[in-house]
Design a protein around this motif. Structure first.
Motif, mmCIF file in Angstrom:
data_model
loop_
_atom_site.group_PDB
_atom_site.id
_atom_site.type_symbol
_atom_site.label_atom_id
_atom_site.label_comp_id
_atom_site.label_asym_id
_atom_site.label_seq_id
_atom_site.Cartn_x
_atom_site.Cartn_y
_atom_site.Cartn_z
ATOM 1 N N LEU A 94 7.433 4.338 -37.181
ATOM 2 C CA LEU A 94 6.286 5.005 -37.792
ATOM 3 C C LEU A 94 6.581 6.477 -38.053
ATOM 4 O O LEU A 94 7.291 7.120 -37.275
ATOM 5 N N GLY A 95 5.999 6.975 -39.120
ATOM 6 C CA GLY A 95 6.034 8.409 -39.402
ATOM 7 C C GLY A 95 4.608 8.867 -39.637
ATOM 8 O O GLY A 95 3.853 8.222 -40.367
ATOM 9 N N VAL A 96 4.218 9.975 -39.010
ATOM 10 C CA VAL A 96 2.870 10.509 -39.150
ATOM 11 C C VAL A 96 2.980 11.906 -39.759
ATOM 12 O O VAL A 96 3.728 12.751 -39.272
ATOM 13 N N GLY A 97 2.221 12.113 -40.843
ATOM 14 C CA GLY A 97 2.240 13.403 -41.499
ATOM 15 C C GLY A 97 0.847 13.886 -41.810
ATOM 16 O O GLY A 97 -0.135 13.150 -41.687
ATOM 17 N N GLU A 98 0.781 15.147 -42.191
ATOM 18 C CA GLU A 98 -0.488 15.710 -42.642
ATOM 19 C C GLU A 98 -0.244 16.472 -43.923
ATOM 20 O O GLU A 98 0.876 16.905 -44.205
ATOM 21 N N VAL A 99 -1.320 16.623 -44.689
ATOM 22 C CA VAL A 99 -1.214 17.320 -45.960
ATOM 23 C C VAL A 99 -2.512 18.074 -46.216
ATOM 24 O O VAL A 99 -3.599 17.570 -45.928
ATOM 25 N N TYR A 100 -2.353 19.280 -46.697
ATOM 26 C CA TYR A 100 -3.484 20.085 -47.162
ATOM 27 C C TYR A 100 -3.408 20.142 -48.678
ATOM 28 O O TYR A 100 -2.332 20.360 -49.239
ATOM 29 N N LEU A 101 -4.544 19.969 -49.334
ATOM 30 C CA LEU A 101 -4.631 20.087 -50.787
ATOM 31 C C LEU A 101 -5.370 21.376 -51.132
ATOM 32 O O LEU A 101 -6.436 21.656 -50.562
ATOM 33 N N TYR A 102 -4.790 22.135 -52.044
ATOM 34 C CA TYR A 102 -5.368 23.392 -52.496
ATOM 35 C C TYR A 102 -5.633 23.307 -53.991
ATOM 36 O O TYR A 102 -4.881 22.673 -54.725
ATOM 37 N N SER A 103 -6.679 23.989 -54.443
ATOM 38 C CA SER A 103 -7.058 23.989 -55.849
ATOM 39 C C SER A 103 -6.876 25.383 -56.420
ATOM 40 O O SER A 103 -7.454 26.352 -55.903
ATOM 41 N N GLY A 104 -6.061 25.475 -57.473
ATOM 42 C CA GLY A 104 -5.848 26.758 -58.128
ATOM 43 C C GLY A 104 -5.337 27.806 -57.163
ATOM 44 O O GLY A 104 -4.446 27.544 -56.363
ATOM 45 N N ASP A 105 -5.952 28.983 -57.195
ATOM 46 C CA ASP A 105 -5.502 30.080 -56.337
ATOM 47 C C ASP A 105 -6.336 30.215 -55.065
ATOM 48 O O ASP A 105 -6.241 31.216 -54.353
ATOM 49 N N ALA A 106 -7.159 29.207 -54.764
ATOM 50 C CA ALA A 106 -8.010 29.252 -53.570
ATOM 51 C C ALA A 106 -7.154 29.230 -52.306
ATOM 52 O O ALA A 106 -6.160 28.507 -52.219
ATOM 53 N N SER A 107 -7.544 30.030 -51.320
ATOM 54 C CA SER A 107 -6.794 30.069 -50.061
ATOM 55 C C SER A 107 -7.279 29.013 -49.071
ATOM 56 O O SER A 107 -6.566 28.670 -48.135
ATOM 57 N N GLU A 108 -8.489 28.499 -49.279
ATOM 58 C CA GLU A 108 -9.028 27.458 -48.415
ATOM 59 C C GLU A 108 -8.691 26.085 -49.001
ATOM 60 O O GLU A 108 -8.824 25.885 -50.204
ATOM 61 N N PRO A 109 -8.281 25.139 -48.168
ATOM 62 C CA PRO A 109 -7.974 23.810 -48.702
ATOM 63 C C PRO A 109 -9.225 23.080 -49.182
ATOM 64 O O PRO A 109 -10.318 23.281 -48.652
ATOM 65 N N VAL A 110 -9.026 22.230 -50.195
ATOM 66 C CA VAL A 110 -10.132 21.393 -50.689
ATOM 67 C C VAL A 110 -10.140 20.040 -49.987
ATOM 68 O O VAL A 110 -11.144 19.330 -50.032
ATOM 69 N N ALA A 111 -9.023 19.678 -49.362
ATOM 70 C CA ALA A 111 -8.951 18.409 -48.626
ATOM 71 C C ALA A 111 -7.840 18.486 -47.582
ATOM 72 O O ALA A 111 -6.892 19.272 -47.719
ATOM 73 N N HIS A 112 -7.976 17.667 -46.561
ATOM 74 C CA HIS A 112 -6.958 17.525 -45.518
ATOM 75 C C HIS A 112 -6.817 16.040 -45.222
ATOM 76 O O HIS A 112 -7.818 15.323 -45.109
ATOM 77 N N ALA A 113 -5.579 15.578 -45.121
ATOM 78 C CA ALA A 113 -5.349 14.159 -44.825
ATOM 79 C C ALA A 113 -4.280 14.005 -43.758
ATOM 80 O O ALA A 113 -3.353 14.820 -43.667
ATOM 81 N N THR A 114 -4.442 12.974 -42.954
ATOM 82 C CA THR A 114 -3.377 12.519 -42.070
ATOM 83 C C THR A 114 -2.990 11.133 -42.548
ATOM 84 O O THR A 114 -3.859 10.310 -42.874
ATOM 85 N N ILE A 115 -1.696 10.903 -42.596
ATOM 86 C CA ILE A 115 -1.183 9.660 -43.175
ATOM 87 C C ILE A 115 -0.075 9.121 -42.290
ATOM 88 O O ILE A 115 0.813 9.865 -41.866
ATOM 89 N N THR A 116 -0.142 7.823 -42.012
ATOM 90 C CA THR A 116 0.889 7.145 -41.239
ATOM 91 C C THR A 116 1.649 6.201 -42.148
ATOM 92 O O THR A 116 1.052 5.461 -42.942
ATOM 93 N N TYR A 117 2.959 6.238 -42.040
ATOM 94 C CA TYR A 117 3.833 5.339 -42.777
ATOM 95 C C TYR A 117 4.540 4.390 -41.824
ATOM 96 O O TYR A 117 5.016 4.818 -40.768
ATOM 97 N N ALA A 118 4.579 3.118 -42.201
ATOM 98 C CA ALA A 118 5.390 2.133 -41.491
ATOM 99 C C ALA A 118 6.799 2.188 -42.069
ATOM 100 O O ALA A 118 6.979 2.141 -43.287
ATOM 101 N N ILE A 119 7.770 2.321 -41.186
ATOM 102 C CA ILE A 119 9.168 2.430 -41.591
ATOM 103 C C ILE A 119 9.848 1.094 -41.264
ATOM 104 O O ILE A 119 9.799 0.633 -40.120
ATOM 105 N N PRO A 120 10.471 0.452 -42.261
ATOM 106 C CA PRO A 120 11.119 -0.841 -41.979
ATOM 107 C C PRO A 120 12.281 -0.660 -41.006
ATOM 108 O O PRO A 120 12.977 0.357 -41.034
ATOM 109 N N LEU A 121 12.454 -1.655 -40.138
ATOM 110 C CA LEU A 121 13.540 -1.577 -39.158
ATOM 111 C C LEU A 121 14.910 -1.603 -39.835
ATOM 112 O O LEU A 121 15.833 -0.906 -39.417
ATOM 113 N N GLU A 122 15.046 -2.443 -40.856
ATOM 114 C CA GLU A 122 16.307 -2.512 -41.584
ATOM 115 C C GLU A 122 16.227 -1.584 -42.766
ATOM 116 O O GLU A 122 15.392 -1.729 -43.641
ATOM 117 N N ARG A 123 17.131 -0.600 -42.776
ATOM 118 C CA ARG A 123 17.102 0.393 -43.871
ATOM 119 C C ARG A 123 18.311 0.261 -44.712
ATOM 120 O O ARG A 123 19.342 0.445 -44.630
#
Length: 139
Positions: A110-139
């Motif tokens: 598993l990989g867990v990440g976060e992301v902030y979304l910004y709009s234009g030149d705004a310093s405050e984020p418009v959205a925040h997400a946490t996302i988990t990815y399943a990583i296959p055992l065989e790569r």
């Protein structure tokens, strides 16, 4: 040093996820991080003139996928297993959306990440997400 450079990651995404370019373009990558920009157009808007939630979710998802690949290399079958997003502010009309993603933890399965979304030149984020990815055992 990331496993994949910006150029290598763009080539990989063009080959394995060509529809991803409708969700934005990669601008920068680093070890476990990625920055993407979406030039917002009419197709991304919902009634009321704001960027639709699914568009922001897609941008966030692809940004975390790119950040993950900088850590694990080119793994086409890594897939989203969970996505939680909070919409914080209305994006600016006619402004680009910028996603700043970073991996919080990358394990064997598993990989867990976060992301902030910004709009234009705004310093405050418009959205925040946490996302988990399943990583296959065989790569």
């Amino acid at each position: 040093m990331p496993v994949l450079t910006l150029e290598q990651l763009n080539e990989f995404l063009a080959e394995h996820f060509p529809q991803g370019d409708q969700y934005g373009a990669l601008e920068r990558v680093g070890p476990g991080s990625a920055v993407m920009r979406l030039s917002v157009s009419d197709q991304h808007l919902r009634p009321g003139g704001t960027v639709s939630g699914p568009v922001m979710m897609a941008l966030a998802d692809v940004a975390v996928y790119a950040a993950l690949l900088t850590k694990i290399g080119p793994v086409p079958l890594a897939v989203t297993s969970n996505l939680n997003i909070s919409f914080l502010h209305k994006p600016q009309a006619g402004a680009d959306l910028v996603a700043e993603a970073r991996m919080l933890k990358v394990g064997r399965m598993l990989g867990v990440g976060e992301v902030y979304l910004y709009s234009g030149d705004a310093s405050e984020p418009v959205a925040h997400a946490t996302i988990t990815y399943a990583i296959p055992l065989e790569r």
